[in-house]
Motif scaffolding. Structure first.
Motif, short mmCIF file in Angstrom:
data_model
loop_
_atom_site.label_atom_id
_atom_site.label_comp_id
_atom_site.label_asym_id
_atom_site.label_seq_id
_atom_site.Cartn_x
_atom_site.Cartn_y
_atom_site.Cartn_z
N LEU A 29 0.82 -1.21 0.00
CA LEU A 29 0.00 0.00 0.00
C LEU A 29 0.86 1.26 0.00
N LEU A 30 1.95 1.25 0.74
CA LEU A 30 2.78 2.45 0.88
C LEU A 30 3.41 2.92 -0.43
N ASN A 31 3.78 1.97 -1.29
CA ASN A 31 4.47 2.37 -2.52
C ASN A 31 3.65 2.16 -3.77
N HIS A 32 2.38 1.80 -3.63
CA HIS A 32 1.53 1.57 -4.79
C HIS A 32 1.39 2.87 -5.58
N GLU A 33 1.63 2.78 -6.88
CA GLU A 33 1.59 3.95 -7.78
C GLU A 33 2.46 5.09 -7.25
N GLY A 34 3.64 4.75 -6.78
CA GLY A 34 4.56 5.76 -6.28
C GLY A 34 4.09 6.45 -5.01
N GLY A 35 3.22 5.80 -4.27
CA GLY A 35 2.71 6.37 -3.02
C GLY A 35 1.43 7.18 -3.18
N ALA A 36 0.91 7.28 -4.41
CA ALA A 36 -0.29 8.09 -4.66
C ALA A 36 -1.51 7.58 -3.91
N MET A 37 -1.68 6.26 -3.84
CA MET A 37 -2.83 5.70 -3.13
C MET A 37 -2.74 6.02 -1.64
N PHE A 38 -1.57 5.84 -1.08
CA PHE A 38 -1.39 6.10 0.34
C PHE A 38 -1.59 7.59 0.63
N GLU A 39 -1.14 8.43 -0.27
CA GLU A 39 -1.35 9.88 -0.10
C GLU A 39 -2.84 10.22 -0.10
N THR A 40 -3.60 9.57 -0.95
CA THR A 40 -5.05 9.79 -0.98
C THR A 40 -5.67 9.37 0.35
N ILE A 41 -5.25 8.25 0.87
CA ILE A 41 -5.75 7.78 2.16
C ILE A 41 -5.39 8.77 3.26
N LEU A 42 -4.15 9.23 3.27
CA LEU A 42 -3.72 10.20 4.29
C LEU A 42 -4.52 11.50 4.19
N ARG A 43 -4.72 12.00 2.97
CA ARG A 43 -5.50 13.23 2.79
C ARG A 43 -6.94 13.05 3.24
N THR A 44 -7.51 11.88 2.95
CA THR A 44 -8.89 11.61 3.36
C THR A 44 -9.01 11.61 4.88
N LEU A 45 -8.10 10.94 5.54
CA LEU A 45 -8.13 10.88 7.01
C LEU A 45 -7.86 12.25 7.62
N ASP A 46 -6.94 12.99 7.03
CA ASP A 46 -6.66 14.36 7.49
C ASP A 46 -7.90 15.23 7.35
N GLY A 47 -8.62 15.08 6.24
CA GLY A 47 -9.85 15.83 6.02
C GLY A 47 -10.93 15.51 7.04
N LEU A 48 -10.85 14.34 7.62
CA LEU A 48 -11.81 13.93 8.67
C LEU A 48 -11.34 14.37 10.06
N GLY A 49 -10.15 14.96 10.12
CA GLY A 49 -9.64 15.47 11.40
C GLY A 49 -8.72 14.52 12.15
N TYR A 50 -8.22 13.48 11.49
CA TYR A 50 -7.35 12.52 12.15
C TYR A 50 -5.89 12.80 11.84
N ASP A 51 -5.05 12.70 12.86
CA ASP A 51 -3.60 12.72 12.69
C ASP A 51 -3.17 11.28 12.48
N VAL A 52 -2.41 11.03 11.44
CA VAL A 52 -2.09 9.66 11.07
C VAL A 52 -0.64 9.34 11.37
N GLU A 53 -0.43 8.16 11.94
CA GLU A 53 0.90 7.62 12.16
C GLU A 53 0.95 6.25 11.52
N TRP A 54 2.10 5.90 10.93
CA TRP A 54 2.24 4.59 10.33
C TRP A 54 3.65 4.11 10.49
#
Length: 144
Positions: free
Chosen positions: A119-144
């Motif tokens: 998941l982290l490197n799929h499509e150069g990280g684009a998928m993971f970035e989308t997930i991070l942005r989505t969670l950030d938009g919901l107000g969550y701080d993400v750690e991985w």
């Protein structure tokens, strides 16, 4: 704290959550055989049982009441190096957005999400970035 177990499988997240002293209020698992195993392993008699997460209405989700923690091991086949790696083009890859929908409706304090290394490197990280942005938009701080 209370938790809801999404994409529950046979209850790996649940096992850890209960060992840490948390209480499950419900679970969601589409696979009939995994669900049977889950129910044989865990006492689910007083819990909400959901099957296909995409058919669970927003009204029903809201009716679950306050939930402290939302757990989800969303399907990995779309991102795994062992799979076809079709990402969001594979409908299983878009199931992350069901977790986001539940989080938006229930606003739990914490989300515990699990997926595969790919998941982290799929499509150069684009998928993971989308997930991070989505969670950030919901107000969550993400750690991985």
């Amino acid at each position: 704290m209370t938790f809801l177990d999404l994409f529950a499988g046979i209850g790996g997240f649940r096992l850890g959550m209960e060992q840490a002293g948390h209480q499950c209020i419900g679970f969601c698992e589409i696979d009939e055989f995994a669900r049977r195993s889950y129910k044989a392993i865990h006492d689910t008699s007083k819990e909400v049982e959901m099957h296909d997460i995409t058919s669970v209405s927003d009204e029903f989700v809201r009716s679950l009441g306050p939930v402290d923690i939302l757990c989800g091991g969303f399907p990995c086949q779309a991102f795994s190096i062992a799979g076809k790696r079709q990402g969001f083009s594979d409908t299983r890859g878009t199931l992350f957005f069901e977790i986001a929908r539940f989080a938006a409706l229930l606003q739990p304090k914490f989300l515990f999400l699990e997926n595969v290394r790919g998941l982290l490197n799929h499509e150069g990280g684009a998928m993971f970035e989308t997930i991070l942005r989505t969670l950030d938009g919901l107000g969550y701080d993400v750690e991985w």
